[in-house]
Design a protein around this motif. Sequence first.
Motif, PDB file in Angstrom:
ATOM      1  N   ALA A 153       0.980  -1.268   0.023  1.00  0.00           N
ATOM      2  CA  ALA A 153       0.072  -0.093  -0.089  1.00  0.00           C
ATOM      3  C   ALA A 153       0.613   1.175   0.073  1.00  0.00           C
ATOM      4  CB  ALA A 153      -1.010  -0.087   1.232  1.00  0.00           C
ATOM      5  N   ILE A 154       1.923   1.262   0.899  1.00  0.00           N
ATOM      6  CA  ILE A 154       2.786   2.380   0.766  1.00  0.00           C
ATOM      7  C   ILE A 154       3.540   2.537  -0.346  1.00  0.00           C
ATOM      8  CG2 ILE A 154       5.027   3.422   1.791  1.00  0.00           C
ATOM      9  CD1 ILE A 154       4.245   1.712   4.533  1.00  0.00           C
ATOM     10  N   HIS A 156       2.141   1.984  -3.292  1.00  0.00           N
ATOM     11  CA  HIS A 156       1.247   2.385  -4.070  1.00  0.00           C
ATOM     12  C   HIS A 156       1.008   3.867  -4.075  1.00  0.00           C
ATOM     13  CE1 HIS A 156       0.587  -1.089  -6.605  1.00  0.00           C
ATOM     14  NE2 HIS A 156      -0.110  -1.699  -5.764  1.00  0.00           N
ATOM     15  N   TYR A 157       0.773   4.122  -2.753  1.00  0.00           N
ATOM     16  CA  TYR A 157       0.568   5.673  -2.424  1.00  0.00           C
ATOM     17  C   TYR A 157       1.620   6.509  -2.896  1.00  0.00           C
ATOM     18  CZ  TYR A 157      -3.324   4.895   1.033  1.00  0.00           C
ATOM     19  OH  TYR A 157      -4.463   4.603   1.485  1.00  0.00           O
ATOM     20  N   ASP A 160       0.880   7.640  -6.212  1.00  0.00           N
ATOM     21  CA  ASP A 160      -0.092   8.720  -6.407  1.00  0.00           C
ATOM     22  C   ASP A 160      -0.713   9.326  -4.933  1.00  0.00           C
ATOM     23  OD1 ASP A 160      -2.438  10.234  -7.188  1.00  0.00           O
ATOM     24  OD2 ASP A 160      -3.290   8.560  -8.193  1.00  0.00           O
ATOM     25  N   LEU A 161       0.027   9.926  -4.490  1.00  0.00           N
ATOM     26  CA  LEU A 161      -0.142  10.532  -3.193  1.00  0.00           C
ATOM     27  C   LEU A 161      -1.680  11.297  -3.196  1.00  0.00           C
ATOM     28  CD1 LEU A 161       3.309  12.184  -2.198  1.00  0.00           C
ATOM     29  CD2 LEU A 161       2.219  10.388  -1.342  1.00  0.00           C
ATOM     30  N   ARG A 163      -4.516  10.305  -4.454  1.00  0.00           N
ATOM     31  CA  ARG A 163      -5.496   9.382  -4.583  1.00  0.00           C
ATOM     32  C   ARG A 163      -5.368   8.075  -3.784  1.00  0.00           C
ATOM     33  NH1 ARG A 163      -6.898   8.259 -10.546  1.00  0.00           N
ATOM     34  NH2 ARG A 163      -6.589   6.323  -9.704  1.00  0.00           N
ATOM     35  N   GLY A 164      -4.041   7.628  -3.605  1.00  0.00           N
ATOM     36  CA  GLY A 164      -3.736   6.502  -2.548  1.00  0.00           C
ATOM     37  C   GLY A 164      -4.169   5.404  -3.570  1.00  0.00           C
ATOM     38  N   TRP A 165      -4.514   4.265  -2.511  1.00  0.00           N
ATOM     39  CA  TRP A 165      -4.587   3.066  -3.188  1.00  0.00           C
ATOM     40  C   TRP A 165      -5.858   2.405  -2.775  1.00  0.00           C
ATOM     41  CZ3 TRP A 165      -2.765  -1.998  -0.889  1.00  0.00           C
ATOM     42  CH2 TRP A 165      -2.827  -3.081  -1.876  1.00  0.00           C
TER      43      TRP A 165
END
Length: 167
Positions: A153-154, A156-157, A160-161, A163-165
């Motif tokens: 998850a980190i 992926h974040y 795209d900070l 929107r996140g994951w």
Amino acid sequence: MTTDPYGGRLARAVRLRADGQAEQARELLLSLRAEFPDDAVVAYQTAWAHDVLDLEAEAVPHYRAAIAGDLPETDLRDALLGLGSTLRALGRDEEAAEVFGQALARFPADRPLRVFRAMLRYNTGDAREAVADLLRLLADTTEDPDIRRYGRAISHYAEDLDRGWLG
């Protein structure tokens, strides 16, 4: 059998710096620079001694001479990091960005270089990329089991900070 062209003085200067006697090391290294003006290792050690003494502006030409010379790979990486960090500290951000770009092109997986570039990105107002860089490093390097649990998850974040994951 090779002889020490410095007569033990370079090794002595390195010991002096390591032992907290940076001013004595700097004086000895400046003497060696005068005697061996084209020696990249002497230039690198001279730059380092200046940095330790918070004489960043004086360190820059020694770093540049070292990098232009024939340094061993480890010293070259450290000299590039030192020059980039020193330029950043002096507020010479464009030059620092060029140095970190050159360094990461040569040593793309080097984590300390990535951390120092992230600090520069923060200083230049690119906080988003700075945080993303640091999140990637954290996800890649942590041994903390709680953070590792969220590593995917980190990562992926970091891409795209805003929107996140959601996966």
